[in-house]
Design an enzyme around this catalytic site. Structure first.
Site, PDB file in Angstrom:
ATOM      1  N   SER A   9      39.449  35.952  48.814  1.00  0.00           N
ATOM      2  CA  SER A   9      40.226  36.440  49.959  1.00  0.00           C
ATOM      3  C   SER A   9      41.448  37.193  49.461  1.00  0.00           C
ATOM      4  CB  SER A   9      40.672  35.253  50.818  1.00  0.00           C
ATOM      5  OG  SER A   9      41.711  35.679  51.686  1.00  0.00           O
ATOM      6  N   HIS A  34      36.533  39.266  50.502  1.00  0.00           N
ATOM      7  CA  HIS A  34      36.794  38.658  51.816  1.00  0.00           C
ATOM      8  C   HIS A  34      38.100  39.221  52.385  1.00  0.00           C
ATOM      9  CE1 HIS A  34      36.193  35.375  54.750  1.00  0.00           C
ATOM     10  NE2 HIS A  34      37.513  35.253  54.751  1.00  0.00           N
ATOM     11  N   ASP A  36      40.634  39.049  55.475  1.00  0.00           N
ATOM     12  CA  ASP A  36      41.053  38.246  56.626  1.00  0.00           C
ATOM     13  C   ASP A  36      41.857  39.095  57.599  1.00  0.00           C
ATOM     14  OD1 ASP A  36      40.087  35.536  56.163  1.00  0.00           O
ATOM     15  OD2 ASP A  36      41.319  35.599  54.360  1.00  0.00           O
ATOM     16  N   MET A  38      43.800  39.235  61.059  1.00  0.00           N
ATOM     17  CA  MET A  38      44.453  38.329  62.018  1.00  0.00           C
ATOM     18  C   MET A  38      45.309  39.136  62.985  1.00  0.00           C
ATOM     19  SD  MET A  38      45.608  35.325  59.426  1.00  0.00           S
ATOM     20  CE  MET A  38      44.491  34.669  58.184  1.00  0.00           C
ATOM     21  N   HIS A  67      36.364  39.071  57.937  1.00  0.00           N
ATOM     22  CA  HIS A  67      36.496  37.880  58.781  1.00  0.00           C
ATOM     23  C   HIS A  67      37.488  38.193  59.897  1.00  0.00           C
ATOM     24  CE1 HIS A  67      37.947  33.372  58.911  1.00  0.00           C
ATOM     25  NE2 HIS A  67      37.356  33.761  60.028  1.00  0.00           N
ATOM     26  N   MET A  69      39.628  37.429  62.890  1.00  0.00           N
ATOM     27  CA  MET A  69      40.280  36.364  63.668  1.00  0.00           C
ATOM     28  C   MET A  69      41.130  37.051  64.721  1.00  0.00           C
ATOM     29  SD  MET A  69      41.199  34.052  60.354  1.00  0.00           S
ATOM     30  CE  MET A  69      40.888  35.420  59.252  1.00  0.00           C
ATOM     31  N   MET A 138      34.853  27.035  58.639  1.00  0.00           N
ATOM     32  CA  MET A 138      36.283  26.969  58.304  1.00  0.00           C
ATOM     33  C   MET A 138      36.629  25.551  57.852  1.00  0.00           C
ATOM     34  SD  MET A 138      37.336  30.005  58.674  1.00  0.00           S
ATOM     35  CE  MET A 138      39.004  29.581  58.110  1.00  0.00           C
ATOM     36  N   ASP A 176      35.269  28.456  53.940  1.00  0.00           N
ATOM     37  CA  ASP A 176      36.531  29.194  53.860  1.00  0.00           C
ATOM     38  C   ASP A 176      37.734  28.295  54.140  1.00  0.00           C
ATOM     39  OD1 ASP A 176      38.513  31.106  53.947  1.00  0.00           O
ATOM     40  OD2 ASP A 176      37.754  32.153  55.711  1.00  0.00           O
TER      41      ASP A 176
HETATM   42  C1  DX5 Z   1      42.395  31.366  56.613  1.00  0.00           C
HETATM   43  C2  DX5 Z   1      41.552  32.452  55.961  1.00  0.00           C
HETATM   44  C3  DX5 Z   1      41.077  32.119  54.580  1.00  0.00           C
HETATM   45  C4  DX5 Z   1      42.166  31.805  53.592  1.00  0.00           C
HETATM   46  C5  DX5 Z   1      41.615  31.415  52.254  1.00  0.00           C
HETATM   47  O1  DX5 Z   1      42.621  31.696  57.925  1.00  0.00           O
HETATM   48  O2  DX5 Z   1      40.401  32.704  56.745  1.00  0.00           O
HETATM   49  O3  DX5 Z   1      40.230  33.141  54.098  1.00  0.00           O
HETATM   50  O4  DX5 Z   1      43.065  32.835  53.446  1.00  0.00           O
HETATM   51  O5  DX5 Z   1      42.679  31.186  51.399  1.00  0.00           O
HETATM   52  P1  DX5 Z   1      42.856  29.820  50.594  1.00  0.00           P
HETATM   53  O6  DX5 Z   1      41.759  29.806  49.579  1.00  0.00           O
HETATM   54  O7  DX5 Z   1      44.210  29.960  50.007  1.00  0.00           O
HETATM   55  O8  DX5 Z   1      42.769  28.702  51.569  1.00  0.00           O
HETATM   56 ZN    ZN Z   2      38.728  34.002  55.959  1.00  0.00          ZN
END
Ligand code: DX5
Ligand code: ZN
Length: 219
Positions: A9, A34, A36, A38, A67, A69, A138, A176
Site C-alpha cells: 500500500s 495497492h 488506497d 479515501m 481500493h 473507500m 479488512m 488488508d
Molecule cells: C486502510 C487501508 C490499508 C492500509 C494498510 O484503510 O485500506 O491498505 O493502509 O496499511 P498497514 O499495512 O499499515 O495497515
Molecule cells: Zn487498502
C-alpha cells in the site's frame, strides 16, 4: 510453498516521491500496487484521486490494485478505470446497487473486488461470489495505515475459503490492514493468497522494501 502475492500500500510511502516509490516497489518484487482511495466521508481520511493515479501509471507496469473507500462510489468508477486501475475494489455499503456497480466494473474490463469491513459478514456478498475476481478482507477499520491487526477476521477468511472450495469458485482472497511478519502466516494458513501491507513494507528493517517483501512471501 503456497504462492503468495504482495500488494504494497502506497499509503505508507513518501508522498513527495510517489513515482520513485512505485519504482522501488516493482524492483523490490511487489506483485501489484495497492492504492488506497479515501474520501473523508466513507472513511475519516482523505487521500488521492484519479489524476494522481493517472500520473503514476507511467512509473510501473505492475497491476494497480485500487481500493475505493468512497461513497457513493458508482459515479466515480469509470474515472478510476480510465486513470489506469486494473483491479477496482469497492465496499458493498458504498453503493446503492451493488449488482450494477459490479457489472459496470466488468463492462469496463477491469477486475472486480468486493471489500468486507471487520464487522461486515460474508452473507452480504455471498450471491455475487461467482461473479467477482477478489474479496478484500479488512483486518482493520478502513481509514488509516499503521493500525493493529484485528484477529477475529481470521475466522472470516476461513469461512470464505470454505465457501470457495465447496462451491468450486475462483476468486482471490486478499487481506488488508496491520499485516506483519507474524500474522501474515496466520492469514495465509486461513486461506489468503494476496497480502496488502503498508507499514511493514515501508518501515521495517530500515525501509528495506525488497527484504520485507521477500520475508512476507517466504511463508
Ligand atoms: C486502510 C487501508 C490499508 C492500509 C494498510 O484503510 O485500506 O491498505 O493502509 O496499511 P498497514 O499495512 O499499515 O495497515
Ligand atoms: Zn487498502
Amino acid at each position: 510453498m503456497k504462492k503468495i502475492q504482495i500488494s504494497p500500500s502506497i499509503l505508507s510511502s513518501n508522498f513527495s516521491e510517489l513515482g520513485n516509490e512505485i519504482k522501488r516497489l516493482e524492483e523490490g518484487g511487489a506483485d501489484m500496487i495497492h492504492v488506497d482511495v479515501m474520501d473523508g466521508h466513507f472513511v475519516p481520511n482523505l487521500t488521492i484521486g484519479p489524476p494522481v493515479i493517472k500520473a503514476l501509471r507511467n512509473y510501473s507496469t505492475l497491476p494497480f490494485d485500487v481500493h475505493l473507500m468512497i461513497s457513493p462510489v458508482h459515479k466515480y468508477i469509470k474515472d478510476y478505470a480510465d486513470a489506469g486501475a486494473d483491479i477496482i475494489t469497492i465496499h458493498p455499503e458504498a453503493t446503492e446497487n451493488l449488482e450494477e456497480s459490479i457489472n459496470l466494473i466488468k463492462k469496463l474490463n477491469k477486475k472486480i473486488g468486493l471489500s468486507l469491513n471487520p464487522d461486515t459478514p460474508i452473507d452480504i456478498i455471498k450471491k455475487f461470489l461467482p461473479l467477482i475476481d477478489l474479496v478484500l478482507i479488512m483486518s482493520v477499520y478502513p481509514g488509516f495505515g499503521g493500525q493493529k491487526f484485528i484477529p477475529k477476521v481470521i475466522d472470516k477468511i476461513k469461512e470464505l475459503k470454505n465457501i470457495k472450495e465447496k462451491q468450486n469458485i475462483k476468486f482471490d482472497i486478499e487481506v488488508d490492514g496491520g499485516i506483519d511478519f507474524e500474522n501474515s502466516k496466520l492469514v495465509v494458513e486461513a486461506g489468503a493468497n494476496i497480502l496488502v501491507s503498508g507499514t511493514t513494507i515501508f518501515k521495517n528493517n530500515d525501509g528495506n522494501i525488497k527484504k520485507n517483501i521477500e520475508t512476507l512471501k517466504s511463508i
